[in-house]
Write a protein that holds these residues in place. Sequence first.
Motif, PDB file in Angstrom:
ATOM      1  N   LYS A 199       0.779  -1.217  -0.099  1.00 30.74           N
ATOM      2  CA  LYS A 199       0.221  -0.244  -0.055  1.00 30.74           C
ATOM      3  C   LYS A 199       0.902   1.327   0.036  1.00 30.74           C
TER       4      LYS A 199
ATOM      5  N   ARG B  87       2.262   1.828  -3.453  1.00 30.49           N
ATOM      6  CA  ARG B  87       1.456   2.324  -4.445  1.00 30.49           C
ATOM      7  C   ARG B  87       1.171   4.038  -4.178  1.00 30.49           C
ATOM      8  N   LYS B  88       1.118   4.355  -2.925  1.00 36.44           N
ATOM      9  CA  LYS B  88       1.015   5.834  -2.695  1.00 36.44           C
ATOM     10  C   LYS B  88       2.068   6.662  -3.414  1.00 36.44           C
TER      11      LYS B  88
ATOM     12  N   PHE C 296      -6.099  -5.700 -10.756  1.00 37.35           N
ATOM     13  CA  PHE C 296      -6.674  -4.242 -10.816  1.00 37.35           C
ATOM     14  C   PHE C 296      -7.430  -4.313  -9.577  1.00 37.35           C
ATOM     15  N   HIS C 297      -7.520  -3.057  -9.072  1.00 41.51           N
ATOM     16  CA  HIS C 297      -8.591  -2.772  -7.840  1.00 41.51           C
ATOM     17  C   HIS C 297      -9.885  -2.854  -8.622  1.00 41.51           C
TER      18      HIS C 297
ATOM     19  N   THR D 236     -13.136  -1.692  -7.913  1.00 42.84           N
ATOM     20  CA  THR D 236     -13.551  -0.462  -8.073  1.00 42.84           C
ATOM     21  C   THR D 236     -13.110   0.625  -8.666  1.00 42.84           C
ATOM     22  N   THR D 237     -11.974   0.737  -8.569  1.00 39.43           N
ATOM     23  CA  THR D 237     -11.018   1.732  -9.094  1.00 39.43           C
ATOM     24  C   THR D 237     -10.227   1.701 -10.291  1.00 39.43           C
ATOM     25  N   ASP D 238     -10.130   0.248 -10.825  1.00 40.18           N
ATOM     26  CA  ASP D 238      -9.182  -0.051 -12.030  1.00 40.18           C
ATOM     27  C   ASP D 238      -7.874   0.323 -11.697  1.00 40.18           C
ATOM     28  N   ALA D 239      -7.327   0.888 -10.301  1.00 43.67           N
ATOM     29  CA  ALA D 239      -5.813   0.896 -10.183  1.00 43.67           C
ATOM     30  C   ALA D 239      -5.138  -0.379 -10.302  1.00 43.67           C
TER      31      ALA D 239
END
Length: 200
Positions: free
Chosen positions: A20, A23-24, A85-86, A88-91
């Motif tokens: 996490k 990714r930030k 990928f996430h 909901t956000t597709d990240a």
Amino acid sequence: MREINVSGQKRTATGKKASKLLRKEGMVPCNLYGESKDKNGLPEAMAFQAPFAELRKAIYTPHVYVVNLNIDGKEHKAIMKELQFHPTTDALLHADFFEVNETKDITVGIPVNLTGHAQGVRDGGRLNLSIRKIDVTAPYKNIPEKLDIDVTELQLGKAIKVGALQFEGLKIATSPEVVVCSVKATRASRSAAAAAEAAQ
């Protein structure tokens, strides 16, 4: 196949919290699977991180790339095997790479490119592309950027299946029964056929 350069660094901290934080910072947690195996004979992964800005060029594209990975100064040639990928956000959350060389076979999905003007379309039908990629197996140097399929002779109501295709130097891994494309009748083509029958 096209090639792209990506730089990375080995990861010392793994797990959800460390990922996490990466990714930030605009980095993506990755694994590289190569020749090395663990004690159970399973592929052993090297954990590394790479900038999303460099990876995105190979992700959001219809093309398939060989990725030249430079991890802490050491060069590796690889292909992307899996992306997470996430929901909901597709990240992009994670990327898995598989190391390749000039002699080892790999299996990868290559985009289909239809060429020619189908006879069935000239007769009023509509050309339907059923699959966008076909899985092929070969050393990466033999794999083309796209698979050209000539549809010129494709008649109205007919289809081209994977089993009817051959490509030099490639083994096709997709099931032979899979339909690649077809020409379907339209209202206009059915009316024309009915008119032709009535005129006889």
